[in-house]
Design an enzyme around this catalytic site. Structure first.
Site, short mmCIF file in Angstrom:
data_model
loop_
_atom_site.label_atom_id
_atom_site.label_comp_id
_atom_site.label_asym_id
_atom_site.label_seq_id
_atom_site.Cartn_x
_atom_site.Cartn_y
_atom_site.Cartn_z
N LYS A 75 -0.37 0.73 -4.08
CA LYS A 75 -1.52 -0.74 -4.79
C LYS A 75 -2.88 -0.09 -4.89
O LYS A 75 -3.86 -0.43 -6.24
CB LYS A 75 -1.11 -1.20 -4.07
CG LYS A 75 -2.68 -2.83 -4.63
CD LYS A 75 -1.79 -4.22 -5.80
CE LYS A 75 -3.00 -4.41 -6.16
NZ LYS A 75 -2.62 -4.94 -7.46
N LYS A 118 2.13 -2.94 -18.30
CA LYS A 118 2.60 -3.59 -17.17
C LYS A 118 4.60 -3.37 -17.32
O LYS A 118 4.64 -3.36 -16.89
CB LYS A 118 2.19 -5.03 -17.36
CG LYS A 118 0.78 -5.70 -17.29
CD LYS A 118 0.93 -5.73 -15.72
CE LYS A 118 0.12 -4.33 -15.52
NZ LYS A 118 -1.42 -4.69 -14.83
N ARG A 141 1.09 -1.31 -0.11
CA ARG A 141 0.29 0.04 -0.35
C ARG A 141 0.86 1.43 0.55
O ARG A 141 0.70 2.17 -0.23
CB ARG A 141 -1.32 0.17 1.13
CG ARG A 141 -2.22 -0.78 1.41
CD ARG A 141 -2.44 -0.79 2.89
NE ARG A 141 -3.76 0.11 2.26
CZ ARG A 141 -4.75 0.44 1.48
NH1 ARG A 141 -5.26 -1.00 1.49
NH2 ARG A 141 -5.77 1.27 2.54
N GLU A 150 5.22 -0.40 -15.42
CA GLU A 150 5.08 0.09 -14.14
C GLU A 150 5.90 -1.36 -13.05
O GLU A 150 6.09 -0.14 -12.39
CB GLU A 150 3.80 0.00 -13.60
CG GLU A 150 3.12 -1.26 -13.90
CD GLU A 150 2.27 -0.86 -13.26
OE1 GLU A 150 1.38 -0.36 -12.91
OE2 GLU A 150 1.22 -2.00 -13.73
N HIS A 196 0.14 7.18 -37.90
CA HIS A 196 -0.48 8.94 -37.95
C HIS A 196 -0.08 9.41 -37.05
O HIS A 196 -0.73 10.52 -36.53
CB HIS A 196 -2.47 9.23 -37.41
CG HIS A 196 -3.03 8.17 -38.73
ND1 HIS A 196 -3.09 8.90 -39.61
CD2 HIS A 196 -3.65 7.05 -38.75
CE1 HIS A 196 -4.43 8.89 -40.15
NE2 HIS A 196 -4.75 7.18 -39.64
N TRP A 215 2.42 5.83 2.09
CA TRP A 215 2.90 6.43 0.97
C TRP A 215 2.84 8.35 0.22
O TRP A 215 1.57 9.11 0.39
CB TRP A 215 2.04 5.84 -0.55
CG TRP A 215 2.38 6.17 -1.64
CD1 TRP A 215 3.31 5.35 -2.45
CD2 TRP A 215 1.65 6.57 -2.66
NE1 TRP A 215 2.79 5.81 -3.96
CE2 TRP A 215 1.90 6.94 -3.52
CE3 TRP A 215 0.48 8.10 -2.62
CZ2 TRP A 215 1.38 7.30 -5.14
CZ3 TRP A 215 0.26 8.77 -3.47
CH2 TRP A 215 0.80 8.94 -5.50
N ASN A 225 -3.97 8.24 7.17
CA ASN A 225 -3.58 8.04 5.98
C ASN A 225 -4.80 9.27 4.97
O ASN A 225 -5.96 9.53 6.21
CB ASN A 225 -4.68 7.17 5.35
CG ASN A 225 -4.05 5.45 5.77
OD1 ASN A 225 -2.75 5.93 5.91
ND2 ASN A 225 -4.49 4.59 5.79
N GLY A 226 -4.48 9.35 3.69
CA GLY A 226 -5.44 10.43 3.28
C GLY A 226 -5.22 11.64 3.12
O GLY A 226 -3.83 12.27 3.13
N GLU A 229 -2.18 -2.37 -21.92
CA GLU A 229 -2.37 -3.22 -20.86
C GLU A 229 -0.94 -3.57 -20.92
O GLU A 229 -0.72 -3.61 -19.90
CB GLU A 229 -3.43 -4.11 -20.32
CG GLU A 229 -3.39 -5.13 -19.30
CD GLU A 229 -3.41 -4.49 -17.37
OE1 GLU A 229 -3.14 -2.83 -17.85
OE2 GLU A 229 -2.82 -5.28 -16.83
#
Ligand code: M6R
Length: 599
Positions: free
Chosen positions: A594, A476, A27, A479, A495, A74, A100-101, A472
């Site tokens: 996450k 992957k 997290r 990241e 283009h 984080w 948190n927040g 996707e």
């Protein structure tokens, strides 16, 4: 993002807090700390960096007690150093807080508090008059923004006070011991009985029990939920990384998502949590799907399925954009909300906005009991089990399955024939075996990764259902390996991005033998003609591709709408092996967390 843990009972608290923090490290991993209550009062230890740094700090300077709180951070505001690490302690060292927040009025609060000789986090200290929950409640009235907090005080010891608004928090129930945590994985080793707190709840935990209050100090009833996850689901089980374990779990997780939900004889699905009659389902004029990141990619696949099979207009919107537009949403709109965590702040806000405008909401969520799951009008759990690796893998493939289950239900009510529905179900049932076939050949992908591990850029191209798969695949790779990668619709390459093609540019083509195969072959030719190196995900030997591919990986054939499930697996493996070979931290890539519970 950020993880909170708290414990009150009779056991040594420090190892419990550390264990919980380690399980929640996904997290956030910028800094961490604990505050422990013992004979000396509240003692804190903090460290910048991962939990292992905090562990080291605790070896150098041990501390223990039988209650305490901990935090893994984080960083949003303020650099990730020891000073900014939580817990924060008041001037006298009596009160410790983990948070948190984002407090939106922190600037105003800070000025006021500094003028009175305090700092921001000491609102609780100012309000404290012998009773901790009263002080917390009073402080919370002054706060604007989102929070999940846990507080202890040596002046009102033997209790932990916790509160939430916008940041998940739950209470774990034990025998003479209680926990508070952001995530069930932090406490799963000790209890399976939890109480999910709602926004506005304030909880008081003692050794004798717990109470939940609202912000007017009135007592509330909260339901006890039973967690049926196993501990081994949140452990690596012999794999080097959670991400690899989760990639390899996909035959089972895809199966789990379908279990009990297919009606093969009728060519449709049975969705227990839909909470809508067939008549209600047929009332919608349009569908809006909203999500972020990988979940947004699955939304694009859902759009394609719903439009082609159910013939209903579908719009897909990033949740972070939707909430700040003036979207056309009415009571004839069905808003499908996709989120692995069920806690992503933007997605939650977009869902609330759609609801406020009259839409009916349907959540496609992995984490049981999460806020989106609880607040949506109906929903489906994808049953992928805990996803710990920051890069989403098994949740993505299960989201696609969940979207197809919903599509089948709606399409059979509208335009899809029973024969076609049955044929789709037959293919769905074959998926676990086909995924296993791909996983059994993971070494082929590893060899490709070895070849390209030093590349600086990558292009992923696909068309139709393979375009979201390309997005996707690129996400992957970037990241976890930090290689710049772009996903593009194959035909759009000419283009603009075609200017990037040279012998240093690897291009991953997702070219199953589907309805747009012939078109994509032309795009492969365009890349080859400019010296690009082509890695192709194909389904069979193709004369048209003869001599045009540098590397090829074959996936089993399936129906077009199911190709993303199969094609994304080698792309996950490619990203994984590239990252491992480049020595990055696969499960905890830099700067990421996450679940993104802040705007
Ligand atoms: O939990 P959610 O599905 O709502 O999360 C959305 C994104 O934050 C998430 O998919 C993110 O993009 C992942 N790191 C992708 O691997």
């Amino acid at each position: 993002m950020c993880g909170i843990i708290g414990y009150i009972g009779n056991r040594h608290v420090t190892p419990l807090l550390l264990e919980g923090l380690k399980r929640m490290e996904y997290r956030g991993y910028d800094s961490a700390g604990v505050a422990v209550m013992n004979g000396s009062g509240v003692e804190t230890r903090k460290a910048a960096g991962k939990i292992s740094q905090l562990e080291r700090a605790l070896v150098t300077s041990p501390v223990d007690g039988d209650m305490g709180i901990g935090h893994t951070r984080w960083a949003t505001h303020g650099v990730p150093n020891e000073c900014n690490a939580h817990p924060h302690v008041d001037c006298k060292g009596d009160i410790a807080v983990v948070h948190n927040g984002i407090i939106e009025n922190s600037g105003t609060l800070k000025q006021g508090l500094q003028a009175r000789g305090h700092r921001f986090v000491y609102l609780i200290e100012e309000a404290f008059d012998g009773n901790l929950e009263d002080a917390v409640i009073e402080a919370l009235w002054q706060i604007e923004g989102t929070y999940g907090i846990a507080v202890v005080s040596s002046k009102d010891r033997n209790k932990i006070v916790a509160a939430r608004k916008g940041s998940p928090l739950l209470i774990g129930l034990g025998d003479g011991e209680y926990y508070v945590a952001s995530d069930v994985s932090a406490i799963l080793a000790h209890t399976r009985e939890v109480v999910y707190l709602d926004d506005g709840d304030v909880a008081i935990l003692t050794r004798e029990g717990y109470t939940v209050l609202n912000q007017r100090a009135q007592e509330l009833e909260r339901r006890v939920s039973k967690i049926d996850w196993d501990l081994d689901q949140i452990e690596r089980g012999g794999f080097d990384h959670f991400m690899l374990k989760e990639i390899f779990e996909q035959p089972a997780t895809v199966e789990n998502c379908m279990r009990g939900r297919l009606l093969p004889d009728e060519g449709t699905s049975k969705l227990g949590g839909l909470n809508m009659t067939d008549e209600e389902l047929l009332r919608f004029d349009n569908i809006l799907i909203t999500a972020c990141g990988t979940s947004w990619h699955s939304a694009l696949i859902g759009e394609h399925m719903l439009e082609s099979l159910a013939r209903v207009p579908v719009e897909v919107e990033y949740a972070s954009e939707l909430r700040y537009r003036n979207p056309i949403v009415t009571d004839k709109t069905l808003c499908i909300v996709i989120s692995q965590s069920g806690e992503t702040a933007d997605t939650l806000a977009a869902m609330r906005e759609a609801k406020a405008r009259g839409a009916r909401t349907y959540g496609i969520v992995n984490v049981v009991g999460s806020t989106i799951a609880r607040e949506s009008d109906g929903g489906i759990y994808v049953h992928a089990g805990p996803e710990i690796g920051v890069a989403s893998t098994k949740a993505f493939t299960s989201q696609v399955i969940a979207l197809l289950l919903f599509t089948l239900k709606l399409a059979r009510l509208r335009t899809l024939s029973m024969v076609d529905g049955k044929a789709i179900i037959e293919e769905m049932q074959a998926l676990p075996g086909k995924i296993q076939n791909i996983l059994d050949r993971a070494d082929e992908i590893e060899k490709i990764a070895e070849e390209f591990k030093n590349s600086q850029n990558f292009l992923y191209l696909g068309r139709g259902y393979s375009f979201p798969t390309a997005l996707e695949g690129a996400l992957k790779l970037k990241e976890i390996s930090y290689i710049h990668a772009e996903g593009y619709p194959a035909a759009e390459m000419k283009h603009g991005p075609i200017a990037l093609i040279d012998e240093k540019m690897p291009v991953v083509f997702i070219t199953p033998h589907d309805s747009v195969f012939d078109k994509v072959v032309s795009n492969v030719q365009e890349v080859k003609a400019r010296g690009g190196r082509v890695i192709a995900i194909t389904t069979r030997e193709e004369d048209a591709l003869e001599g045009k591919l540098d590397y090829e990986f074959r996936i089993p054939e399936t129906k077009d709408m199911l190709t993303p499930v199969l094609a994304s697996v080698p792309l996950q493996l490619l990203a994984y092996y590239m990252a491992v070979k480049r020595g990055t931290n696969v499960d905890q890539p830099r700067n990421l967390a996450k679940s993104v519970t802040v705007e």
